[in-house]
Design a protein around this motif. Structure first.
Motif, PDB file in Angstrom:
ATOM      1  N   UNK A 121      10.016   3.673   3.812  1.00 16.95           N
ATOM      2  CA  UNK A 121      10.992   4.675   3.383  1.00 16.95           C
ATOM      3  C   UNK A 121      11.403   5.601   4.516  1.00 16.95           C
ATOM      4  N   UNK A 122      10.424   6.027   5.327  1.00 16.96           N
ATOM      5  CA  UNK A 122      10.746   6.888   6.473  1.00 16.96           C
ATOM      6  C   UNK A 122      11.661   6.167   7.448  1.00 16.96           C
ATOM      7  N   UNK A 123      11.345   4.898   7.735  1.00 10.76           N
ATOM      8  CA  UNK A 123      12.174   4.126   8.652  1.00 10.76           C
ATOM      9  C   UNK A 123      13.577   3.928   8.092  1.00 10.76           C
TER      10      UNK A 123
ATOM     11  N   UNK B 196       0.858  -1.181   0.000  1.00 17.17           N
ATOM     12  CA  UNK B 196       0.000   0.000   0.000  1.00 17.17           C
ATOM     13  C   UNK B 196       0.892   1.228   0.000  1.00 17.17           C
ATOM     14  N   UNK B 197       0.290   2.358  -0.346  1.00 17.10           N
ATOM     15  CA  UNK B 197       1.065   3.598  -0.345  1.00 17.10           C
ATOM     16  C   UNK B 197       1.588   3.905   1.047  1.00 17.10           C
ATOM     17  N   UNK B 198       0.776   3.640   2.085  1.00 15.28           N
ATOM     18  CA  UNK B 198       1.215   3.908   3.450  1.00 15.28           C
ATOM     19  C   UNK B 198       2.366   2.988   3.843  1.00 15.28           C
ATOM     20  N   UNK B 199       2.319   1.723   3.459  1.00 15.10           N
ATOM     21  CA  UNK B 199       3.413   0.802   3.778  1.00 15.10           C
ATOM     22  C   UNK B 199       4.709   1.274   3.122  1.00 15.10           C
ATOM     23  N   UNK B 200       4.642   1.662   1.852  1.00 17.17           N
ATOM     24  CA  UNK B 200       5.839   2.128   1.152  1.00 17.17           C
ATOM     25  C   UNK B 200       6.389   3.380   1.832  1.00 17.17           C
ATOM     26  N   UNK B 201       5.504   4.310   2.186  1.00 16.56           N
ATOM     27  CA  UNK B 201       5.937   5.542   2.835  1.00 16.56           C
ATOM     28  C   UNK B 201       6.585   5.260   4.187  1.00 16.56           C
ATOM     29  N   UNK B 202       5.985   4.355   4.972  1.00 17.36           N
ATOM     30  CA  UNK B 202       6.516   4.033   6.302  1.00 17.36           C
ATOM     31  C   UNK B 202       7.872   3.351   6.205  1.00 17.36           C
TER      32      UNK B 202
ATOM     33  N   UNK C 113      23.033   2.947  10.696  1.00 22.55           N
ATOM     34  CA  UNK C 113      22.718   1.535  10.491  1.00 22.55           C
ATOM     35  C   UNK C 113      22.450   1.320   8.995  1.00 22.55           C
ATOM     36  N   UNK C 114      23.471   1.545   8.172  1.00 25.37           N
ATOM     37  CA  UNK C 114      23.270   1.556   6.727  1.00 25.37           C
ATOM     38  C   UNK C 114      22.810   0.215   6.172  1.00 25.37           C
ATOM     39  N   UNK C 115      23.342  -0.940   6.614  1.00 25.32           N
ATOM     40  CA  UNK C 115      22.814  -2.211   6.082  1.00 25.32           C
ATOM     41  C   UNK C 115      21.324  -2.376   6.343  1.00 25.32           C
ATOM     42  N   UNK C 116      20.872  -2.013   7.541  1.00 18.27           N
ATOM     43  CA  UNK C 116      19.447  -2.120   7.843  1.00 18.27           C
ATOM     44  C   UNK C 116      18.642  -1.119   7.022  1.00 18.27           C
ATOM     45  N   UNK C 117      19.182   0.088   6.844  1.00 20.23           N
ATOM     46  CA  UNK C 117      18.479   1.090   6.042  1.00 20.23           C
ATOM     47  C   UNK C 117      18.280   0.578   4.612  1.00 20.23           C
ATOM     48  N   UNK C 118      19.304  -0.045   4.050  1.00 25.38           N
ATOM     49  CA  UNK C 118      19.184  -0.609   2.704  1.00 25.38           C
ATOM     50  C   UNK C 118      18.110  -1.691   2.657  1.00 25.38           C
ATOM     51  N   UNK C 119      18.057  -2.546   3.666  1.00 22.95           N
ATOM     52  CA  UNK C 119      17.061  -3.615   3.682  1.00 22.95           C
ATOM     53  C   UNK C 119      15.645  -3.054   3.652  1.00 22.95           C
ATOM     54  N   UNK C 120      15.375  -2.040   4.480  1.00 25.40           N
ATOM     55  CA  UNK C 120      14.010  -1.502   4.543  1.00 25.40           C
ATOM     56  C   UNK C 120      13.666  -0.689   3.292  1.00 25.40           C
ATOM     57  N   UNK C 121      14.649   0.041   2.716  1.00 28.48           N
ATOM     58  CA  UNK C 121      14.356   0.773   1.485  1.00 28.48           C
ATOM     59  C   UNK C 121      14.160  -0.183   0.312  1.00 28.48           C
ATOM     60  N   UNK C 122      14.896  -1.275   0.299  1.00 28.28           N
ATOM     61  CA  UNK C 122      14.705  -2.269  -0.756  1.00 28.28           C
ATOM     62  C   UNK C 122      13.321  -2.904  -0.641  1.00 28.28           C
ATOM     63  N   UNK C 123      12.893  -3.117   0.600  1.00 29.75           N
ATOM     64  CA  UNK C 123      11.552  -3.666   0.805  1.00 29.75           C
ATOM     65  C   UNK C 123      10.482  -2.686   0.314  1.00 29.75           C
ATOM     66  N   UNK C 124      10.703  -1.388   0.542  1.00 31.71           N
ATOM     67  CA  UNK C 124       9.755  -0.382   0.055  1.00 31.71           C
ATOM     68  C   UNK C 124       9.685  -0.394  -1.470  1.00 31.71           C
ATOM     69  N   UNK C 125      10.833  -0.503  -2.103  1.00 38.62           N
ATOM     70  CA  UNK C 125      10.867  -0.526  -3.568  1.00 38.62           C
ATOM     71  C   UNK C 125      10.154  -1.773  -4.114  1.00 38.62           C
ATOM     72  N   UNK C 126      10.375  -2.915  -3.471  1.00 36.28           N
ATOM     73  CA  UNK C 126       9.724  -4.149  -3.915  1.00 36.28           C
ATOM     74  C   UNK C 126       8.209  -4.055  -3.758  1.00 36.28           C
ATOM     75  N   UNK C 127       7.732  -3.456  -2.642  1.00 34.90           N
ATOM     76  CA  UNK C 127       6.289  -3.300  -2.448  1.00 34.90           C
ATOM     77  C   UNK C 127       5.687  -2.418  -3.529  1.00 34.90           C
ATOM     78  N   UNK C 128       6.388  -1.337  -3.891  1.00 35.07           N
ATOM     79  CA  UNK C 128       5.883  -0.466  -4.950  1.00 35.07           C
ATOM     80  C   UNK C 128       5.845  -1.183  -6.294  1.00 35.07           C
TER      81      UNK C 128
END
Length: 963
Positions: free
Chosen positions: A223-225, A215-221, A234-249
């Motif tokens: 990305x914010x995290x 959902x748009x809210x999941x992608x936004x959340x 915590x760059x490795x973790x940041x990459x994991x969550x941004x990659x997850x946002x991109x996959x959801x979109x």
């Protein structure tokens, strides 16, 4: 590095492609557009990110104001509403709090009132109590003190954050709650409270279940995290969550039946634009990771990250419409990737264009990012003047707008630029600023934080399943405040760590009359309202708890009684002037307050007795008042009776009897015995509460106090008994414990050996028990013996983690010893040296050291003491210098105990271990070697018994020190 590309999307035509009437609201006046991914939410977010604070305030002004968080809500109307109402208020409070925090940063202060070191190092902290007073009393205006205005903003921001968190906690929508927590983590970062931001990020991550539908809210959340985690290094973790946002979109965009997403009724989101935005953000993080690897001197590892960043940026540019504002951000990331891949000439032209375009906009963060990328390219092309100009511009913009990662990158580039020119004079200031940046972390700490993040996230997920039980254990069901059990544990923790808190005991005056006249529902409503007024009037660091009935306590860390008195006086006035008729109560409701501050040596019972005693002074003086006890002498007037310090001058008793307090109705005090006819000697009250510490009782005269001819053993003559009234007992406090002998009416010091006696810990053996069984035994031990620690031995790793999770700051742990102590660890008396023969004996030696420390002595570990080393150490005295007892832990080298015992002049405890050669018979050989030793002064424990050795050594050390 730059601000999130979400803001570029917010400013784009796609982000504005809704009707101009963005303030659509439900009949309840809570704007749906304020709940993400609503249009109003995105516009306010973009204004805040670009530090357009007046624009953000104007947008939020159109939202109907909720009641002030400093005004207690009507308990009758306080029932939870539907989800949109609750979320609308939570997001309104969150956005207003962020606006206030950003204004505080502009003024040079953090959320808790401390000055920002880089901007206002000469300033003093704000008095947030004064800020609360201004809000309550309506102070302000053109002539108001700017510092008072900042204090008011900080106090209001704290109240808004608290209100928003409560609303998010009450919602069943885990995704909205995670979005709110991620935004609160951003607020904490703005206020430079790194640990608090870490906590919010961990909890938000624990709510983002991998099976949540896109959902748009999941992608936004997500990305914010990811942005928060990147700022937390915590760059490795940041990459994991941004990659997850991109996959959801991408999943949503791939669904031909859903070309567009509907947000919350007022917003339509283009899936292709969302995919492009997440790709840009992910590319930005990849480029930043690659840049870090280049700085570390591993270009071969950096190249794949730059290649991925280039691919993602090109993908975003292909998806975005030609007039989209997000194109500039994607171009900057693409140019950065080209620079990292060595194609500087191809990157310079597009980056110059990006700088020109962003210079004409209000997006200062995007301009700083473009300036930095262009400066990098020019530096690597040896254009020193151009690189310096753009890098300095990027540094100034990043510093002004609070962009820590971008600021550090600019400092690093400037330092490298001038170092390459051998210009140390210009390179050094940039290097010093880079090293002193408060968010800079060495790699070791970053790795530890990554591990900590995963561990705490796992603990939170486990803890959530048991959250309801914990709330029942530590929350008062009527007021939803922490209860007495929590207050006692918290106060013990503060005093154990050496803090000097103040304690306020608050009592509702004539509460029984309210219950009798208006009924118990009205009484419950009154208690809830008093609780709300207490919470609203204190600082964020203060804690309000319901003690019992109509009595509350307030813990005020690092606060003097005088400061607490001013704060509680404001609260007392707010209670007295509250409109109680709205609750159907047509009589005044007032409170009486007693305040005492902790002195050195105080424990929880003593501090509460002091505050409770002056509370009754307030009652006797007419109620509706605040009375404090001096924190310096713990007395109020010279020459007063010791009992007066707690209960005021006692009334005159009838001859030969006792009297009771004259407090009427429900506030009547327990009978107070009359004071002895003969007062204690002058000066005995100099230590404050010292004359009241130990319950006075008849005692036998000490042995050996008679004439030299008297035997030391056998019956001693005793004087005739004297009628003495039963004394009042108060918990110990002060530096000198005493015993009052009523036979001779003198005050005698306790012998030193008795003063040194320490209550030893309760022991829980974890061997053969499940984690749940160990936790239950620890709870029982703490409940029955709160004054001593519960010692857990031979525990598995998961049991230690569970103990730390349940008891938090009250847990002392040693992984090597497989042991933990829950509760207050006593101050060390004496010193024990623990000698370990070899590495295999380490766990037993660690257990000895941990047990001895928890039992109450200082411990020094000396490892790998064997062979020829021991004789040299014994010869120079280093093994037993300043030691009161030695513990030798040995398996294969069991003769070490005899060697040490023959040369040392202090007691030795020998601990045989089951480690060693196969013919050692599981430690039996070491045990026999130690038992057959002729060395003097050696006591031998059983095999692998670190517990008994640690306790015995601690006893010896304490007795040797206090002899």
């Amino acid at each position: 590095m730059t601000r999130s590309a979400w803001d570029a999307w917010d400013a784009s035509d796609e982000g504005r492609r809704v009707s101009e009437h963005v303030l659509d609201s439900a009949p309840d006046a809570v704007h749906s557009a304020l709940v993400p991914p609503g249009t109003l939410h995105r516009r306010v977010t973009a204004a805040l990110a670009n530090w357009q604070l007046d624009d953000a305030e104007e947008l939020l002004a159109d939202v109907e104001q909720e009641p002030s968080p400093y005004v207690a809500a009507d308990p009758v109307a306080d029932a939870p509403g539907d989800a949109p109402v609750s979320l609308g208020k939570a997001w309104a409070d969150t956005l207003r709090a962020e606006l206030l925090v950003r204004r505080l940063r502009v003024a040079g202060f953090t959320l808790v009132g401390d000055p920002v070191p880089a901007d206002a190092s000469a300033e003093d902290p704000l008095d947030l109590h004064a800020g609360v007073a201004d809000l309550i009393e309506g102070a302000g205006g053109e002539d108001s003190d700017p510092r008072s205005e900042s204090a008011s903003r900080a106090a209001l921001a704290i109240a808004l954050v608290r209100s928003a968190k409560a609303a998010f906690d009450a919602t069943d929508d885990d995704l909205q709650r995670a979005a709110g927590l991620a935004r609160h983590a951003r607020i904490e970062l703005l206020s430079r409270r790194i640990d608090a931001a870490m906590d919010e990020a961990v909890e938000a991550a624990s709510l983002l279940d991998p099976v949540l539908p896109p959902s748009a809210l999941l992608v936004d959340t997500l990305g914010t995290l990811a942005g928060v985690l990147a700022d937390l290094e915590l760059m490795p973790l940041a990459l994991d969550y941004q990659r997850r946002a991109h996959e959801a979109a991408m999943i949503a965009a791939a669904d031909p039946g859903a070309p567009e997403w509907t947000g919350n009724g007022d917003t339509t989101v283009d899936a292709d634009v969302l995919v492009a935005t997440t790709a840009t953000c992910l590319g930005e993080l990849c480029a930043e990771l690659g840049e870090g690897l280049l700085d570390d001197g591993v270009p071969e590892s950096a190249e794949p990250h730059f290649a991925e960043a280039r691919m993602l940026a090109e993908k975003a540019l292909a998806l975005l419409p030609p007039d989209s504002a997000g194109i500039v951000t994607a171009q900057v990331v693409h140019g950065w990737a080209l620079v990292g891949l060595g194609e500087c000439a191809a990157a310079v032209g597009p980056l110059r264009a990006a700088v020109r375009i962003t210079s004409a906009t209000a997006d200062r963060a995007q301009l700083a990012s473009a300036q930095l990328a262009l400066g990098r390219a020019l530096r690597r092309q040896r254009d020193v003047a151009g690189a310096d100009e753009h890098l300095v511009s990027a540094l100034n913009l990043a510093t002004e707008h609070g962009l820590p990662r971008l600021r550090r990158a600019a400092l690093r580039e400037l330092c490298t630029l001038h170092a390459e020119l051998d210009d140390a004079g210009r390179a050094l200031p940039y290097l010093q600023a880079y090293l002193s940046d408060e968010l800079d972390r060495v790699d070791e700490r970053r790795t530890r934080w990554v591990e900590l993040f995963g561990r705490r996230k796992s603990l939170l997920e486990t803890e959530r399943a048991a959250g309801q039980l914990r709330r029942q254990a530590y929350e008062d069901p009527l007021t939803h405040l922490p209860n007495r059990r929590y207050a006692e544990a918290r106060l013990d923790g503060l005093l154990t760590t050496g803090a000097a808190p103040a304690l306020a005991v608050v009592d509702v005056d004539r509460f029984k009359t309210i219950n009798d006249a208006f009924g118990h529902p009205a009484g419950d409503a009154a208690l809830r309202t008093v609780a709300d007024l207490l919470v609203a009037g204190v600082r964020d660091t203060d804690e309000v708890c319901r003690w019992a009935g109509d009595e509350f306590v307030i813990l005020l860390p690092d606060t003097t009684a005088e400061q607490g008195e001013r704060a509680l006086e404001r609260i007392r006035r707010s209670v007295a002037t509250y409109d109680w008729s709205s609750l159907g109560i047509d009589v005044p409701v007032t409170i009486s307050v007693g305040i005492a501050s902790a002195a050195r040596g105080d424990d929880r019972r003593t501090l509460f007795a002091a505050a409770d005693g002056v509370l009754y002074d307030a009652k006797r003086s007419g109620r509706d008042r605040v009375v404090r006890l001096s924190g310096v002498t713990q007395t109020r007037a010279p020459g007063a009776s010791p009992l007066d310090a707690l209960f005021g001058p006692p009334p005159v008793a009838p001859e030969g009897g006792t009297t009771t307090s004259d407090i009427p109705d429900d506030d009547a005090a327990a009978p107070v015995p009359a004071a002895p006819a003969t007062p204690p000697p002058a000066g005995s009250a100099d230590a404050g509460f010292a004359p009241l510490l130990v319950a006075p009782r008849p005692v036998d005269p000490p042995l050996g106090t008679g004439s030299p001819a008297e035997p030391l053993l056998g019956p001693l003559p005793r004087p005739e008994p004297v009628a003495v009234p039963e004394p009042v007992a108060v918990a110990p406090v002060g530096p000198q414990p005493i015993v009052v002998d009523p036979v001779v009416e003198t005050v005698a010091p306790v012998p030193a050996a008795r003063r040194a006696a320490t209550v030893e810990p309760e022991v829980v053996w974890a061997t053969g028990r499940t984690t749940e069984q160990v936790l239950a035994l620890v709870r029982e031990a703490r409940r029955e013996h709160p004054d001593r620690p519960a010692l857990v031995l031979r525990a598995a790793a998961e049991t230690l983690v569970a103990l730390a999770s349940e008891h938090d700051a009250y847990t002392t742990m040693d992984a090597a010893a497989m042991a933990a102590a829950v509760g207050p660890v006593p101050e060390p008396v004496g010193r024990v040296h623990v000698l370990c023969a070899g590495g295999a004996d380490g766990p037993v030696a660690a257990e000895v050291a941990f047990v001895a420390r928890v039992t109450g002595t200082e411990v020094v570990r000396v490892d790998d003491v064997a062979g020829s080393r021991v004789r040299g150490m014994l010869a120079d005295g280093s093994l037993f210098a300043e030691a009161d007892c030695l513990v030798v832990v040995a398996g294969m080298d069991a003769s070490l105990a005899a060697t040490v015992g023959a040369m040392a002049d202090v007691p030795v405890v020998a601990v045989p271990t089951s480690t060693g050669s196969p013919n050692a018979f599981a430690g039996l050989g070491a045990l026999m070697t130690m038992l057959n030793s002729a060395a003097p002064g050696v006591a031998v424990s059983t095999i692998d018994n670190g517990y008994s050795a640690g306790v015995f050594a601690a006893r010896v050390a304490r007795r040797a020190t206090t002899r």
